[in-house]
Design a protein around this motif. Structure first.
Motif, PDB file in Angstrom:
ATOM      1  N   THR A 222    -107.510  21.002  13.980  1.00  0.00           N
ATOM      2  CA  THR A 222    -107.116  19.602  14.129  1.00  0.00           C
ATOM      3  C   THR A 222    -105.607  19.494  13.905  1.00  0.00           C
ATOM      4  N   PRO A 223    -104.780  19.910  14.875  1.00  0.00           N
ATOM      5  CA  PRO A 223    -103.324  19.929  14.683  1.00  0.00           C
ATOM      6  C   PRO A 223    -102.777  18.570  14.265  1.00  0.00           C
ATOM      7  N   SER A 224    -101.815  18.612  13.332  1.00  0.00           N
ATOM      8  CA  SER A 224    -101.167  17.391  12.853  1.00  0.00           C
ATOM      9  C   SER A 224     -99.847  17.762  12.200  1.00  0.00           C
ATOM     10  N   HIS A 225     -98.771  17.408  12.837  1.00  0.00           N
ATOM     11  CA  HIS A 225     -97.400  17.587  12.335  1.00  0.00           C
ATOM     12  C   HIS A 225     -97.109  19.021  11.899  1.00  0.00           C
ATOM     13  N   ILE A 226     -97.293  19.384  10.625  1.00  0.00           N
ATOM     14  CA  ILE A 226     -96.905  20.724  10.182  1.00  0.00           C
ATOM     15  C   ILE A 226     -98.036  21.734  10.290  1.00  0.00           C
ATOM     16  N   PHE A 227     -99.157  21.370  10.898  1.00  0.00           N
ATOM     17  CA  PHE A 227    -100.243  22.310  11.161  1.00  0.00           C
ATOM     18  C   PHE A 227    -100.510  22.305  12.664  1.00  0.00           C
ATOM     19  N   PRO A 549     -85.712  15.878  21.176  1.00  0.00           N
ATOM     20  CA  PRO A 549     -85.134  16.413  22.403  1.00  0.00           C
ATOM     21  C   PRO A 549     -85.558  15.596  23.623  1.00  0.00           C
ATOM     22  N   ALA A 550     -84.989  15.941  24.757  1.00  0.00           N
ATOM     23  CA  ALA A 550     -85.412  15.333  26.015  1.00  0.00           C
ATOM     24  C   ALA A 550     -86.878  15.656  26.276  1.00  0.00           C
ATOM     25  N   LYS A 551     -87.517  14.814  27.085  1.00  0.00           N
ATOM     26  CA  LYS A 551     -88.944  14.948  27.335  1.00  0.00           C
ATOM     27  C   LYS A 551     -89.302  16.330  27.850  1.00  0.00           C
ATOM     28  N   GLU A 552     -88.446  16.911  28.705  1.00  0.00           N
ATOM     29  CA  GLU A 552     -88.774  18.209  29.286  1.00  0.00           C
ATOM     30  C   GLU A 552     -88.729  19.349  28.278  1.00  0.00           C
ATOM     31  N   VAL A 557     -97.844  16.481  23.766  1.00  0.00           N
ATOM     32  CA  VAL A 557     -99.140  16.074  23.233  1.00  0.00           C
ATOM     33  C   VAL A 557     -98.894  14.812  22.413  1.00  0.00           C
ATOM     34  N   GLN A 558     -99.557  13.723  22.766  1.00  0.00           N
ATOM     35  CA  GLN A 558     -99.234  12.443  22.152  1.00  0.00           C
ATOM     36  C   GLN A 558     -99.396  12.474  20.642  1.00  0.00           C
ATOM     37  N   ARG A 559    -100.428  13.180  20.158  1.00  0.00           N
ATOM     38  CA  ARG A 559    -100.632  13.299  18.717  1.00  0.00           C
ATOM     39  C   ARG A 559     -99.410  13.900  18.039  1.00  0.00           C
ATOM     40  N   ALA A 560     -98.828  14.911  18.682  1.00  0.00           N
ATOM     41  CA  ALA A 560     -97.643  15.546  18.120  1.00  0.00           C
ATOM     42  C   ALA A 560     -96.425  14.627  18.224  1.00  0.00           C
ATOM     43  N   VAL A 561     -96.279  13.957  19.352  1.00  0.00           N
ATOM     44  CA  VAL A 561     -95.159  13.033  19.538  1.00  0.00           C
ATOM     45  C   VAL A 561     -95.220  11.913  18.501  1.00  0.00           C
ATOM     46  N   ASP A 562     -96.423  11.422  18.237  1.00  0.00           N
ATOM     47  CA  ASP A 562     -96.583  10.344  17.258  1.00  0.00           C
ATOM     48  C   ASP A 562     -96.221  10.790  15.844  1.00  0.00           C
ATOM     49  N   ALA A 563     -96.277  12.119  15.587  1.00  0.00           N
ATOM     50  CA  ALA A 563     -95.995  12.630  14.243  1.00  0.00           C
ATOM     51  C   ALA A 563     -94.521  12.947  14.029  1.00  0.00           C
ATOM     52  N   ILE A 564     -93.696  12.790  15.061  1.00  0.00           N
ATOM     53  CA  ILE A 564     -92.280  13.140  14.929  1.00  0.00           C
ATOM     54  C   ILE A 564     -91.623  12.373  13.782  1.00  0.00           C
ATOM     55  N   ASN A 565     -92.045  11.112  13.602  1.00  0.00           N
ATOM     56  CA  ASN A 565     -91.394  10.310  12.549  1.00  0.00           C
ATOM     57  C   ASN A 565     -91.738  10.788  11.141  1.00  0.00           C
ATOM     58  N   GLN A 566     -92.601  11.815  11.022  1.00  0.00           N
ATOM     59  CA  GLN A 566     -92.856  12.405   9.717  1.00  0.00           C
ATOM     60  C   GLN A 566     -91.804  13.458   9.349  1.00  0.00           C
ATOM     61  N   ASP A 607     -88.206  24.369  16.951  1.00  0.00           N
ATOM     62  CA  ASP A 607     -89.219  23.329  16.877  1.00  0.00           C
ATOM     63  C   ASP A 607     -90.597  23.967  17.003  1.00  0.00           C
ATOM     64  N   VAL A 608     -91.601  23.304  16.429  1.00  0.00           N
ATOM     65  CA  VAL A 608     -92.990  23.716  16.623  1.00  0.00           C
ATOM     66  C   VAL A 608     -93.822  22.454  16.848  1.00  0.00           C
ATOM     67  N   GLU A 609     -94.344  22.304  18.045  1.00  0.00           N
ATOM     68  CA  GLU A 609     -95.180  21.166  18.400  1.00  0.00           C
ATOM     69  C   GLU A 609     -94.495  19.869  17.955  1.00  0.00           C
ATOM     70  N   GLY A 610     -95.069  19.112  17.006  1.00  0.00           N
ATOM     71  CA  GLY A 610     -94.485  17.835  16.613  1.00  0.00           C
ATOM     72  C   GLY A 610     -93.350  17.927  15.628  1.00  0.00           C
ATOM     73  N   GLU A 611     -93.000  19.128  15.184  1.00  0.00           N
ATOM     74  CA  GLU A 611     -91.832  19.312  14.313  1.00  0.00           C
ATOM     75  C   GLU A 611     -90.607  19.546  15.188  1.00  0.00           C
ATOM     76  N   VAL A 612     -89.616  18.688  15.076  1.00  0.00           N
ATOM     77  CA  VAL A 612     -88.441  18.783  15.953  1.00  0.00           C
ATOM     78  C   VAL A 612     -87.190  19.055  15.120  1.00  0.00           C
ATOM     79  N   ASN A 613     -87.294  20.029  14.216  1.00  0.00           N
ATOM     80  CA  ASN A 613     -86.186  20.316  13.315  1.00  0.00           C
ATOM     81  C   ASN A 613     -85.693  21.758  13.440  1.00  0.00           C
ATOM     82  N   GLY A 614     -85.812  22.339  14.622  1.00  0.00           N
ATOM     83  CA  GLY A 614     -85.370  23.713  14.817  1.00  0.00           C
ATOM     84  C   GLY A 614     -83.913  23.818  15.209  1.00  0.00           C
TER      85      GLY A 614
END
Length: 645
Positions: A222-227, A549-552, A557-566, A607-614
């Protein structure tokens, strides 16, 4: 049917690897939905042909995988001439239950073709299916006619996640538990040396399903932000090799700063038999030849050996002969210890304090999930760090193929190696793992240390990350586990607990703090403990600055995109991102100069999935960092550390 080929020539183990330059051109790409996978109960005669399924996000190497993946010899510390890769197109089908292992398919041809090695959740696998717990894999092979028919044939698996039951020509030959570690089967008595042989593997992978409590790192169903997306199946190389009846099974080799080489040659019969060890320089000159015995520790001296350091990653080839068996390996001369320098406990490399700075490296890929698409891709990530001036990488609660550690040896990157963690939270009624789960964790911890302790670049073993799977009351197991690791490998430091729940075990006092660092300082967060001057002050994680980052370049995955603010902190643009990183690295520099900080891990390489801090995006196409600024800031850390010595 697998197309086989025999590998008889390979570069010397100490030859250098060179990763590709970053391709900044955005490839054309359209998002696709993973293909649905049926669950047939019987094998079919014509499997669905393999095709690369376009991943949700690709990388510059996705299209380079082909159908001959990872052709390199997978064990650079134990190389023989006669070996055969079984990587390529196999067949696959899901299993309905674990009971199917007791009634394997009558035919070795299953319903779909699959690329091995791969994670079945990846587009590269050709399956791209999620939430499968049990599955079948099959292929056939023929032993090369050039191999000596009087020798034994070994079947090697580098990693199958999580349990593997192996059948050869219809007979069960092995069972293995542990999703990160290799196993070898002598299949000589089960195979036909003069014709095709059927190989069938049943894999069971519960990942983080309750009630299972396994070492699995960041994988989750069940992927979510850091998993993140899990990896199931045969995700590292499979291969054969030809060996004498009594053959070398393992080499334990360490070489220290004084030129002493300590060796233990393990053999199939556990016999004390003569061996000859030759140490060879990179230019081919033989430096030392030593006669000794297998199954007994011995040592010899190499005069004028050049030391291994991040700045001078000198490596020496080794040849070991025991009877009719000859293997090649390599080593580097270096010593790792802890000592007091100007009143502060420090990590020492070759007797000197070397400030360690690098990234948290999770080793995830949008196209391969847990396995990089190619060797070039894997080395590219490491070269990003090296080119910025970093001297260390923390391999975060994951284990990589051996070629990762060889690349770190060759590039000159210190490795802080984590043990893959168990599930945080739920488990036994107390919230802790049950005793049998804790014991299994300890067994696999020993597997990790024994498998990788020959690589000179590894300087630290990490047992627990942020309390995940760690007992929180009673007799804290990190003390006993630290002792177990120390007995197996007394040549390295041990970070028993990185993050929090620190009860005083191991060589490090390690704090995690986002976004700014708190490393060996007279202040600390409520999750940590006051700096312990009897141990090394270390910043196990900090930073984590985010930028959308840019969409491309984003995992779509919307679940991951929604978790970016974490994410700990989001920068509006790259100028702001680099400004903030400069401030954080300056704070770290001050803590090195004024307090007791001996090393730090910045979150993170990619970056990894919804984590955008790479430092780079998940697809490896956009680099966020201002290279000139980061090089200067990193050098300032080393300068501050040098001023304290």
């Amino acid at each position: 049917m697998l197309t086989l080929w025999a590998m008889t020539v390979t570069p010397s183990p100490a030859d250098h690897l060179f990763g590709p330059s970053l391709n900044t051109t955005q490839a054309s790409y359209s998002y696709s939905t993973p293909a649905a996978t049926s669950s047939p109960t019987a094998a079919t005669s014509t499997p669905t042909p393999y095709r690369l399924i376009p991943p949700l996000l690709d990388t510059p190497w996705t299209e380079k995988v082909g159908t001959d993946p990872w052709p390199q010899h997978p064990r650079p510390l134990l190389y023989r001439e006669d070996w055969l890769s079984l990587n390529g197109i196999w067949t696959f089908q899901p299993a309905d239950s674990t009971d199917e292992v007791n009634s394997p398919p009558a035919s070795a041809t299953l319903s779909q073709e699959v690329l091995i090695p791969s994670c079945i959740e990846s587009g590269i696998s050709g399956i791209m299916a999620t939430n499968l717990t049990q599955m079948w894999f099959s292929t056939s092979f023929t032993v090369p006619s050039s191999w000596n028919p009087k020798q034994r044939v070994l079947l090697n698996f580098e990693a199958v996640d999580y349990e593997a039951t192996v059948f050869v020509n219809g007979k069960q030959v092995s069972f293995h538990r542990g999703g990160y570690f290799r196993f070898t089967i002598d299949v000589t008595d089960q195979i036909n040396l003069h014709g095709p042989n059927d190989l069938l593997v049943f894999a069971f992978d519960p990942t983080d399903e309750i009630p299972y409590y396994t070492p699995h790192g960041k994988q989750t169903k069940t992927p979510s932000h850091i998993f993140y997306t899990p990896c199931s199946g045969i995700w590292q190389s499979v291969w054969l090799e030809s060996v004498p009846d009594n053959h070398i099974t393992k080499l334990d080799i360490t070489a220290d700063m004084d030129g002493n080489v300590n060796v233990m040659v393990h053999n199939a019969r556990n016999e004390t038999v003569p061996v000859q060890v030759s140490l060879v320089a990179h230019n081919g000159a033989e430096l030392v030849t030593h006669q000794a015995s297998a199954h007994k520790e011995f040592s010899f001296h190499a005069p004028s050996a050049k030391l291994w350091t991040p700045g001078t990653p000198n490596l020496y080839n080794i040849s070991v002969t025991m009877g009719y068996d000859t293997v090649r390996s390599y080593t580097g001369f270096r010593s790792i210890s802890s000592g007091v320098v100007n009143g502060i406990q420090r990590p020492l490399l070759n007797g000197e304090f070397v400030f360690q700075f690098g990234t948290l490296d999770q080793g995830y890929w949008p196209d391969g999930i847990y396995l990089p698409p190619t060797l070039e891709a894997m080395v590219y990530d490491l070269k990003v760090l090296k080119d910025l001036g970093m001297n260390m990488v923390r391999k975060h609660i994951k284990v990589e193929p051996d070629l990762f550690y060889q690349a770190c040896d060759q590039l000159g990157l210190l490795v802080v190696q984590d043990m893959p963690s168990m599930r945080p939270g739920e488990g036994a009624p107390s919230g802790d793992p049950a005793p049998e789960d804790q014991e299994e964790f300890g067994r696999q911890l020993e597997l990790m240390v024994n498998q990788f302790k020959g690589y000179p670049s590894i300087v630290t073993w990490v047992i627990y990350n942020e309390g995940w799977g760690q007992l929180t009351r009673g007799d804290y197991p990190e003390f006993g586990l630290t002792d177990r690791v120390r007995r197996i490998d007394p040549t390295r430091l041990i970070n028993s607990v990185t993050g929090w729940h620190d009860h005083g075990a191991g060589d490090f006092h390690d704090n995690h703090h986002y976004a700014d660092p708190q490393c060996g300082t007279p202040w600390y967060s409520i999750l940590s403990t006051p700096y312990d001057p009897q141990r090394i002050g270390f910043q196990g994680e900090f930073g984590g600055l985010g930028h959308v980052p840019a969409k491309e370049n984003l995992w779509p995955v919307q679940r991951a995109v929604d978790a970016i603010n974490q994410t700990y902190e989001i920068s509006a643009n790259l100028d702001a991102y680099n400004y903030r990183s400069h401030i954080l690295l300056r704070l770290l520099r001050d803590q090195v100069a004024l307090h007791a900080c001996s090393g730090a891990v910045y979150t993170q390489t990619t970056d990894v999935e919804g984590e955008v801090n790479g430092l780079v995006t998940y697809d490896r196409r956009v680099t966020r960092v201002n290279a000139t600024q980061w090089k200067d800031d990193i050098q300032a850390l080393y300068d501050a550390a040098n001023s304290r010595t």
